[in-house]
Design a protein around this motif. Structure first.
Motif, PDB file in Angstrom:
ATOM      1  N   THR A  92       0.835  -1.212   0.000  1.00 35.06           N
ATOM      2  CA  THR A  92       0.000   0.000   0.000  1.00 35.06           C
ATOM      3  C   THR A  92       0.866   1.258   0.000  1.00 35.06           C
ATOM      4  O   THR A  92       0.489   2.259  -0.617  1.00 35.06           O
ATOM      5  CB  THR A  92      -0.978   0.012   1.192  1.00 35.06           C
ATOM      6  OG1 THR A  92      -0.244  -0.174   2.410  1.00 35.06           O
ATOM      7  CG2 THR A  92      -2.023  -1.076   1.056  1.00 35.06           C
ATOM      8  N   ASP A  93       2.018   1.216   0.686  1.00 33.86           N
ATOM      9  CA  ASP A  93       2.941   2.360   0.641  1.00 33.86           C
ATOM     10  C   ASP A  93       3.470   2.566  -0.774  1.00 33.86           C
ATOM     11  O   ASP A  93       3.586   3.704  -1.250  1.00 33.86           O
ATOM     12  CB  ASP A  93       4.111   2.161   1.610  1.00 33.86           C
ATOM     13  CG  ASP A  93       3.676   2.255   3.071  1.00 33.86           C
ATOM     14  OD1 ASP A  93       2.558   2.737   3.332  1.00 33.86           O
ATOM     15  OD2 ASP A  93       4.471   1.836   3.946  1.00 33.86           O
ATOM     16  N   ALA A  94       3.798   1.466  -1.454  1.00 34.56           N
ATOM     17  CA  ALA A  94       4.304   1.556  -2.827  1.00 34.56           C
ATOM     18  C   ALA A  94       3.220   2.088  -3.772  1.00 34.56           C
ATOM     19  O   ALA A  94       3.511   2.868  -4.682  1.00 34.56           O
ATOM     20  CB  ALA A  94       4.806   0.191  -3.304  1.00 34.56           C
ATOM     21  N   ILE A  95       1.974   1.693  -3.537  1.00 29.95           N
ATOM     22  CA  ILE A  95       0.859   2.200  -4.357  1.00 29.95           C
ATOM     23  C   ILE A  95       0.722   3.704  -4.155  1.00 29.95           C
ATOM     24  O   ILE A  95       0.598   4.464  -5.123  1.00 29.95           O
ATOM     25  CB  ILE A  95      -0.466   1.481  -4.001  1.00 29.95           C
ATOM     26  CG1 ILE A  95      -0.431   0.022  -4.467  1.00 29.95           C
ATOM     27  CG2 ILE A  95      -1.657   2.204  -4.622  1.00 29.95           C
ATOM     28  CD1 ILE A  95      -1.594  -0.808  -3.971  1.00 29.95           C
ATOM     29  N   ALA A  96       0.755   4.146  -2.908  1.00 28.22           N
ATOM     30  CA  ALA A  96       0.619   5.573  -2.616  1.00 28.22           C
ATOM     31  C   ALA A  96       1.776   6.366  -3.230  1.00 28.22           C
ATOM     32  O   ALA A  96       1.562   7.450  -3.794  1.00 28.22           O
ATOM     33  CB  ALA A  96       0.565   5.788  -1.106  1.00 28.22           C
ATOM     34  N   ALA A  97       2.986   5.831  -3.142  1.00 26.63           N
ATOM     35  CA  ALA A  97       4.151   6.521  -3.712  1.00 26.63           C
ATOM     36  C   ALA A  97       4.025   6.628  -5.229  1.00 26.63           C
ATOM     37  O   ALA A  97       4.346   7.663  -5.817  1.00 26.63           O
ATOM     38  CB  ALA A  97       5.431   5.784  -3.328  1.00 26.63           C
ATOM     39  N   LEU A  98       3.557   5.558  -5.866  1.00 29.70           N
ATOM     40  CA  LEU A  98       3.402   5.572  -7.321  1.00 29.70           C
ATOM     41  C   LEU A  98       2.320   6.563  -7.744  1.00 29.70           C
ATOM     42  O   LEU A  98       2.497   7.306  -8.709  1.00 29.70           O
ATOM     43  CB  LEU A  98       3.080   4.168  -7.848  1.00 29.70           C
ATOM     44  CG  LEU A  98       2.907   4.042  -9.354  1.00 29.70           C
ATOM     45  CD1 LEU A  98       4.181   4.455 -10.088  1.00 29.70           C
ATOM     46  CD2 LEU A  98       2.537   2.624  -9.731  1.00 29.70           C
ATOM     47  N   LYS A  99       1.221   6.587  -7.019  1.00 31.07           N
ATOM     48  CA  LYS A  99       0.148   7.537  -7.358  1.00 31.07           C
ATOM     49  C   LYS A  99       0.639   8.974  -7.219  1.00 31.07           C
ATOM     50  O   LYS A  99       0.339   9.819  -8.063  1.00 31.07           O
ATOM     51  CB  LYS A  99      -1.076   7.304  -6.467  1.00 31.07           C
ATOM     52  CG  LYS A  99      -1.901   6.107  -6.861  1.00 31.07           C
ATOM     53  CD  LYS A  99      -3.119   6.011  -5.964  1.00 31.07           C
ATOM     54  CE  LYS A  99      -4.068   4.946  -6.437  1.00 31.07           C
ATOM     55  NZ  LYS A  99      -5.273   4.872  -5.602  1.00 31.07           N
ATOM     56  N   ALA A 100       1.383   9.253  -6.160  1.00 31.96           N
ATOM     57  CA  ALA A 100       1.914  10.605  -5.961  1.00 31.96           C
ATOM     58  C   ALA A 100       2.903  10.961  -7.066  1.00 31.96           C
ATOM     59  O   ALA A 100       2.901  12.085  -7.577  1.00 31.96           O
ATOM     60  CB  ALA A 100       2.584  10.706  -4.593  1.00 31.96           C
ATOM     61  N   SER A 101       3.720  10.011  -7.441  1.00 30.56           N
ATOM     62  CA  SER A 101       4.705  10.238  -8.501  1.00 30.56           C
ATOM     63  C   SER A 101       4.015  10.467  -9.843  1.00 30.56           C
ATOM     64  O   SER A 101       4.466  11.281 -10.649  1.00 30.56           O
ATOM     65  CB  SER A 101       5.655   9.045  -8.581  1.00 30.56           C
ATOM     66  OG  SER A 101       6.597   9.237  -9.589  1.00 30.56           O
ATOM     67  N   ALA A 102       2.923   9.761 -10.083  1.00 32.02           N
ATOM     68  CA  ALA A 102       2.192   9.893 -11.351  1.00 32.02           C
ATOM     69  C   ALA A 102       1.543  11.271 -11.478  1.00 32.02           C
ATOM     70  O   ALA A 102       1.252  11.708 -12.590  1.00 32.02           O
ATOM     71  CB  ALA A 102       1.143   8.799 -11.476  1.00 32.02           C
ATOM     72  N   GLU A 103       1.336  11.953 -10.371  1.00 31.92           N
ATOM     73  CA  GLU A 103       0.783  13.315 -10.422  1.00 31.92           C
ATOM     74  C   GLU A 103       1.812  14.313 -10.946  1.00 31.92           C
ATOM     75  O   GLU A 103       1.458  15.363 -11.452  1.00 31.92           O
ATOM     76  CB  GLU A 103       0.307  13.745  -9.030  1.00 31.92           C
ATOM     77  CG  GLU A 103      -0.854  12.926  -8.495  1.00 31.92           C
ATOM     78  CD  GLU A 103      -2.129  13.093  -9.292  1.00 31.92           C
ATOM     79  OE1 GLU A 103      -2.414  14.219  -9.730  1.00 31.92           O
ATOM     80  OE2 GLU A 103      -2.832  12.086  -9.488  1.00 31.92           O
ATOM     81  N   GLY A 104       3.100  13.973 -10.814  1.00 29.39           N
ATOM     82  CA  GLY A 104       4.162  14.872 -11.236  1.00 29.39           C
ATOM     83  C   GLY A 104       4.534  14.680 -12.692  1.00 29.39           C
ATOM     84  O   GLY A 104       3.843  14.004 -13.461  1.00 29.39           O
ATOM     85  N   GLU A 105       5.660  15.272 -13.062  1.00 29.83           N
ATOM     86  CA  GLU A 105       6.104  15.248 -14.456  1.00 29.83           C
ATOM     87  C   GLU A 105       7.468  14.584 -14.613  1.00 29.83           C
ATOM     88  O   GLU A 105       8.096  14.701 -15.653  1.00 29.83           O
ATOM     89  CB  GLU A 105       6.183  16.686 -15.002  1.00 29.83           C
ATOM     90  CG  GLU A 105       4.855  17.420 -15.023  1.00 29.83           C
ATOM     91  CD  GLU A 105       3.861  16.848 -16.008  1.00 29.83           C
ATOM     92  OE1 GLU A 105       4.257  16.488 -17.128  1.00 29.83           O
ATOM     93  OE2 GLU A 105       2.670  16.737 -15.641  1.00 29.83           O
ATOM     94  N   ASP A 106       7.975  13.888 -13.570  1.00 32.93           N
ATOM     95  CA  ASP A 106       9.301  13.285 -13.611  1.00 32.93           C
ATOM     96  C   ASP A 106       9.197  11.836 -14.087  1.00 32.93           C
ATOM     97  O   ASP A 106       8.761  10.949 -13.341  1.00 32.93           O
ATOM     98  CB  ASP A 106       9.949  13.350 -12.221  1.00 32.93           C
ATOM     99  CG  ASP A 106      11.396  12.876 -12.220  1.00 32.93           C
ATOM    100  OD1 ASP A 106      11.899  12.497 -13.297  1.00 32.93           O
ATOM    101  OD2 ASP A 106      12.019  12.897 -11.144  1.00 32.93           O
ATOM    102  N   LEU A 107       9.597  11.608 -15.332  1.00 34.60           N
ATOM    103  CA  LEU A 107       9.487  10.279 -15.940  1.00 34.60           C
ATOM    104  C   LEU A 107      10.300   9.250 -15.172  1.00 34.60           C
ATOM    105  O   LEU A 107       9.818   8.148 -14.899  1.00 34.60           O
ATOM    106  CB  LEU A 107       9.928  10.335 -17.407  1.00 34.60           C
ATOM    107  CG  LEU A 107       9.942   9.009 -18.161  1.00 34.60           C
ATOM    108  CD1 LEU A 107       8.527   8.437 -18.259  1.00 34.60           C
ATOM    109  CD2 LEU A 107      10.523   9.182 -19.551  1.00 34.60           C
ATOM    110  N   ASN A 108      11.541   9.576 -14.811  1.00 33.26           N
ATOM    111  CA  ASN A 108      12.396   8.617 -14.111  1.00 33.26           C
ATOM    112  C   ASN A 108      11.814   8.234 -12.757  1.00 33.26           C
ATOM    113  O   ASN A 108      11.866   7.062 -12.364  1.00 33.26           O
ATOM    114  CB  ASN A 108      13.805   9.188 -13.942  1.00 33.26           C
ATOM    115  CG  ASN A 108      14.534   9.291 -15.262  1.00 33.26           C
ATOM    116  OD1 ASN A 108      14.281   8.517 -16.191  1.00 33.26           O
ATOM    117  ND2 ASN A 108      15.431  10.250 -15.372  1.00 33.26           N
ATOM    118  N   ASP A 109      11.261   9.205 -12.029  1.00 32.90           N
ATOM    119  CA  ASP A 109      10.657   8.919 -10.735  1.00 32.90           C
ATOM    120  C   ASP A 109       9.454   7.993 -10.895  1.00 32.90           C
ATOM    121  O   ASP A 109       9.288   7.049 -10.113  1.00 32.90           O
ATOM    122  CB  ASP A 109      10.238  10.227 -10.058  1.00 32.90           C
ATOM    123  CG  ASP A 109       9.762  10.011  -8.632  1.00 32.90           C
ATOM    124  OD1 ASP A 109      10.441   9.280  -7.879  1.00 32.90           O
ATOM    125  OD2 ASP A 109       8.707  10.577  -8.272  1.00 32.90           O
TER     126      ASP A 109
END
Length: 167
Positions: A92-109
């Protein structure tokens, strides 16, 4: 009257019967672009091709991230009881981190978080298949241990139809 010819030119005419006045209009397509405009657009497209490619990769990464997050959430919902709470928390932590990252514009992240979630989700998959395998082995053991099966092993000999006729 209303006519369209082969070149796409529309002719519309109307006549007022009371006054015998007649009006006509012809509509024809005008591209509006000369050769200079077309060449400028082509050069602009070529100049922005690299930026378009980068944008496309980012959008695809975001779409893949959202799909993986949704799929993993469903798996945790369905099979969360087959995995330890620590592993469930990691997922669930990994899901939350991925969702937060998907809101941004950093492809590598986004790609890093995607890979992290896939790794965490593998633990869930291992737990699911481990539980299924344990259930399958328990069912096989129960079947093997069942007494009273009316199974008889026997030898047989094949008799050809010609041998019976001559005997």
């Amino acid at each position: 009257t209303f006519d369209i010819d082969a070149n796409g030119i529309v002719s519309v005419g109307a006549k007022d019967k009371a006054t015998n006045k007649e009006q006509q209009i012809t509509i024809q397509a005008d591209g509006g672009l000369n050769d200079e405009d077309i060449q400028a657009m082509m050069k602009d497209a070529e100049a922005n091709a690299e930026a378009d490619k980068a944008r496309r990769e980012l959008v695809e990464a975001k779409n893949n991230a959202e799909a993986l997050a949704h799929q993993t959430e469903k798996q945790v919902e369905e099979h969360g009881d087959k995995v330890e709470d620590a592993v469930k928390g990691e997922i669930t932590d990994a899901i939350a981190a991925l969702k937060a990252s998907a809101e941004g514009e950093d492809l590598n992240d986004i790609q890093e978080k995607h890979q992290a979630l896939m790794t965490a989700a593998m633990k869930l998959g291992e737990a699911i298949y481990g539980a299924q395998q344990a259930e399958g082995e328990a069912a096989a053991a129960a079947d093997a241990g069942a007494e009273g099966d009316d199974v008889v092993d026997a030898d047989f000999e094949e008799v050809d139809g010609d041998d019976r006729a001559s005997a």
